[in-house]
Each structure stands twice: as structure tokens, then as C-alpha cells.
Design a protein around this motif. Structure first.
Motif, mmCIF file in Angstrom:
data_model
loop_
_atom_site.group_PDB
_atom_site.id
_atom_site.type_symbol
_atom_site.label_atom_id
_atom_site.label_comp_id
_atom_site.label_asym_id
_atom_site.label_seq_id
_atom_site.Cartn_x
_atom_site.Cartn_y
_atom_site.Cartn_z
ATOM 1 N N PRO A 169 0.700 5.335 0.031
ATOM 2 C CA PRO A 169 0.940 6.776 -0.154
ATOM 3 C C PRO A 169 0.355 7.600 0.992
ATOM 4 O O PRO A 169 0.665 8.775 1.137
ATOM 5 C CB PRO A 169 0.229 7.088 -1.476
ATOM 6 C CG PRO A 169 -0.769 6.001 -1.661
ATOM 7 C CD PRO A 169 -0.220 4.785 -0.966
ATOM 8 N N ARG A 216 -2.411 -0.361 9.701
ATOM 9 C CA ARG A 216 -3.570 -1.186 10.094
ATOM 10 C C ARG A 216 -3.557 -2.551 9.424
ATOM 11 O O ARG A 216 -3.972 -3.548 10.016
ATOM 12 C CB ARG A 216 -4.885 -0.444 9.766
ATOM 13 C CG ARG A 216 -5.095 0.792 10.606
ATOM 14 C CD ARG A 216 -6.252 1.609 10.128
ATOM 15 N NE ARG A 216 -6.082 2.031 8.728
ATOM 16 C CZ ARG A 216 -6.902 2.860 8.087
ATOM 17 N NH1 ARG A 216 -7.962 3.349 8.709
ATOM 18 N NH2 ARG A 216 -6.673 3.194 6.840
ATOM 19 N N SER A 275 -8.283 -0.673 5.188
ATOM 20 C CA SER A 275 -7.711 -1.072 6.486
ATOM 21 C C SER A 275 -7.259 -2.526 6.562
ATOM 22 O O SER A 275 -6.860 -2.975 7.632
ATOM 23 C CB SER A 275 -8.689 -0.839 7.644
ATOM 24 O OG SER A 275 -9.331 0.379 7.514
ATOM 25 N N SER A 333 -0.081 -6.733 -3.745
ATOM 26 C CA SER A 333 -0.623 -5.968 -4.875
ATOM 27 C C SER A 333 -0.043 -6.523 -6.168
ATOM 28 O O SER A 333 1.171 -6.746 -6.262
ATOM 29 C CB SER A 333 -0.234 -4.494 -4.746
ATOM 30 O OG SER A 333 -0.489 -3.816 -5.961
ATOM 31 N N PRO A 378 -0.373 -4.001 0.433
ATOM 32 C CA PRO A 378 -1.062 -2.701 0.408
ATOM 33 C C PRO A 378 -2.170 -2.736 1.454
ATOM 34 O O PRO A 378 -2.559 -3.828 1.910
ATOM 35 C CB PRO A 378 -1.667 -2.669 -1.001
ATOM 36 C CG PRO A 378 -1.887 -4.090 -1.374
ATOM 37 C CD PRO A 378 -0.806 -4.886 -0.673
HETATM 38 C C1 LIG Z 1 -9.848 -0.466 -2.733
HETATM 39 C C2 LIG Z 1 -8.744 0.385 -2.150
HETATM 40 C C3 LIG Z 1 -8.767 0.689 -0.808
HETATM 41 C C4 LIG Z 1 -7.720 1.425 -0.235
HETATM 42 N N1 LIG Z 1 -7.704 1.645 1.110
HETATM 43 C C5 LIG Z 1 -6.626 2.229 1.685
HETATM 44 C C6 LIG Z 1 -6.490 2.280 3.105
HETATM 45 O O1 LIG Z 1 -7.322 1.825 3.855
HETATM 46 N N2 LIG Z 1 -5.356 2.850 3.607
HETATM 47 C C7 LIG Z 1 -4.362 3.351 2.807
HETATM 48 O O2 LIG Z 1 -3.365 3.837 3.324
HETATM 49 N N3 LIG Z 1 -4.458 3.314 1.447
HETATM 50 C C8 LIG Z 1 -5.559 2.755 0.875
HETATM 51 N N4 LIG Z 1 -5.640 2.643 -0.499
HETATM 52 C C9 LIG Z 1 -4.576 3.242 -1.337
HETATM 53 C C10 LIG Z 1 -3.422 2.270 -1.522
HETATM 54 O O3 LIG Z 1 -2.571 2.383 -0.398
HETATM 55 C C11 LIG Z 1 -2.646 2.621 -2.790
HETATM 56 O O4 LIG Z 1 -3.461 2.403 -3.920
HETATM 57 C C12 LIG Z 1 -1.345 1.825 -2.892
HETATM 58 O O5 LIG Z 1 -0.556 2.393 -3.926
HETATM 59 C C13 LIG Z 1 -1.571 0.359 -3.151
HETATM 60 O O6 LIG Z 1 -0.349 -0.330 -3.100
HETATM 61 P P1 LIG Z 1 0.497 -0.687 -4.420
HETATM 62 O O7 LIG Z 1 1.182 0.597 -4.880
HETATM 63 O O8 LIG Z 1 1.490 -1.696 -3.944
HETATM 64 O O9 LIG Z 1 -0.444 -1.207 -5.468
HETATM 65 C C14 LIG Z 1 -6.677 1.919 -1.073
HETATM 66 C C15 LIG Z 1 -6.682 1.618 -2.450
HETATM 67 C C16 LIG Z 1 -7.709 0.869 -2.985
HETATM 68 C C17 LIG Z 1 -7.663 0.514 -4.462
#
Ligand SMILES: Cc1cc2nc3c(=O)[nH]c(=O)nc-3n(C[C@H](O)[C@H](O)[C@H](O)COP(=O)(O)O)c2cc1C
Length: 190
Positions: free
Chosen positions: A122, A129, A84, A10, A80
């Protein structure tokens, strides 16, 4: 000295995966490695297409990223989970670094390297996954992925307002991945 490149999938400014990378990197440093933490966003890579590559050749920043990987023994990656799987930012960087220019061997950035993988979300399954897809991707590229991995659920609550990890058990597990990575690289190098 073992050299490690550490990065989050990320590029988000307040990315929890960047915080995870920093903790694992500390574990690797404490085990004697030289760790370079990079922010994939800083490379500002265009989306890879073979047309772009044919027209303009290797992107200079992608080459810099690839050279960092080539010059290392291993990687610490925290990803992140996006729907999935891994992020487009991450996969694009991995694709660019899989391309070779004259004088390089195929997949030189990845073959013979070792990776420690982590995920933070979060959500309630902590990116479990994405670890499956990440492991498969890296192994297919020729990087050995450590059996130990860590998915951190409810990840925002595991760091305080200064970005410091507040959960000792998770801190230990992350540092251990850094340490095991360094020990494994040592064994492979000797
Ligand atoms: C396009 C998108 C798809 C996501 N899909 C999932 C997911 O499949 N599973 C999940 O646990 N969180 C999902 N999230 C939430 C991310 O876990 C969350 O935004 C997280 O803070 C991203 O990591 P970062 O804080 O390092 O940027 C998704 C977020 C985005 C923007």
C-alpha cells in the motif's frame, strides 16, 4: 508442459500479494503452463532450526512444499515488503525447502529453475526494496530470476472489492511476467 508453482510471501487472508500472484498465474496459464497456486500458510511450517531438524527430521509439510518446487520448472512469487525485506513466512519456507533428504541433490528445489518476481504494497514504492533482497536470495540458491519484475505501489487501490485487478496496465505487466516465465522455461527445456 511447463509446470509453475505460484505463491505469495504473505499468508494474510486478504493479501494483495495473493491477488497479484493470481493475475501473473493467469498469464502463465494463457501461455500454456500448468500452474499450481499454493498458500504458504497452509503448510503450517514450524520455524526451522537445526535442532528441530536433528530431532524430528524433515518436516512432512516442508517436504511436500519442496517436492512441489522440485517437480516444477519455475516459480511466480509476489512478496510483501516487511521492513524492507521478505516476510518470515516466506524465508522459513525457503529455508525448509533448501534442506535435502537422502536421494536428493543439493538445492534440488532451486537449481536450474526460473522465477518471476513481484511485490505489492500500500506504500509509495510498492515493495521495490524487497525485490532486491528476493532476487539476491533466489539467485544465490541457483534459481535464475527474470530481468522483468514488477513492484506495485498503492496496491490496495489497484483491485476492486471482488479482488479483481482494476488497472489494465498493471494487469498486462503481471501477465507478461507469467508469459515470459513460461517462454523462458520452454527455451531452457528445449
Ligand atoms: C512487520 C511489517 C513490516 C512492514 N514493512 C513495510 C515496508 O518496509 N515497506 C512497505 O511498503 N510496507 C511495509 N509493511 C506494510 C505491508 O506492505 C502491508 O501490510 C501489505 O499489505 C502486506 O502485504 P499483503 O497485503 O500481501 O499481506 C509492513 C507490514 C508489516 C506487518
Amino acid at each position: 508442459m511447463v509446470k509453475i508453482v505460484a505463491f505469495s510471501g504473505s499468508g494474510r487472508r486478504d493479501s494483495v500479494n495473493k491477488k497479484v500472484v493470481a493475475v501473473a498465474a493467469k498469464g502463465a496459464e494463457e501461455a500454456g503452463a500448468q500452474v499450481t497456486i499454493v498458500n504458504l500458510e497452509d503448510f503450517n511450517l514450524p520455524i526451522f532450526t537445526e535442532d528441530l531438524e536433528a530431532e524430528k527430521g524433515m518436516d512432512p509439510n516442508a517436504q511436500k512444499f519442496k517436492e512441489l518446487l522440485m517437480d516444477s520448472d519455475g516459480f511466480l512469487i509476489s512478496s510483501p515488503e516487511y521492513n524492507s525485506s521478505y516476510s518470515a513466512l516466506f524465508k522459513n519456507a525457503i529455508d525448509w525447502a533448501s534442506r535435502k533428504i537422502e536421494g536428493e541433490t543439493p538445492l534440488q528445489a532451486y537449481r536450474g529453475k526460473v522465477a518471476g518476481i513481484m511485490a505489492a504494497s500500500p506504500g509509495s514504492i510498492g515493495g521495490m526494496r524487497v525485490l532486491v533482497t528476493l532476487r539476491m536470495l533466489m539467485e544465490n540458491l541457483g534459481t535464475m530470476v527474470l530481468p522483468d519484475q514488477k513492484a506495485i505501489s498503492d496496491a490496495f487501490s489497484k483491485f476492486d472489492e471482488n479482488g479483481k485487478i482494476s488497472d489494465e496496465k498493471i494487469e498486462k505487466a503481471l501477465k507478461n511476467i507469467g508469459k515470459t516465465l513460461v517462454e523462458t522455461c520452454h527455451k531452457l527445456n528445449s
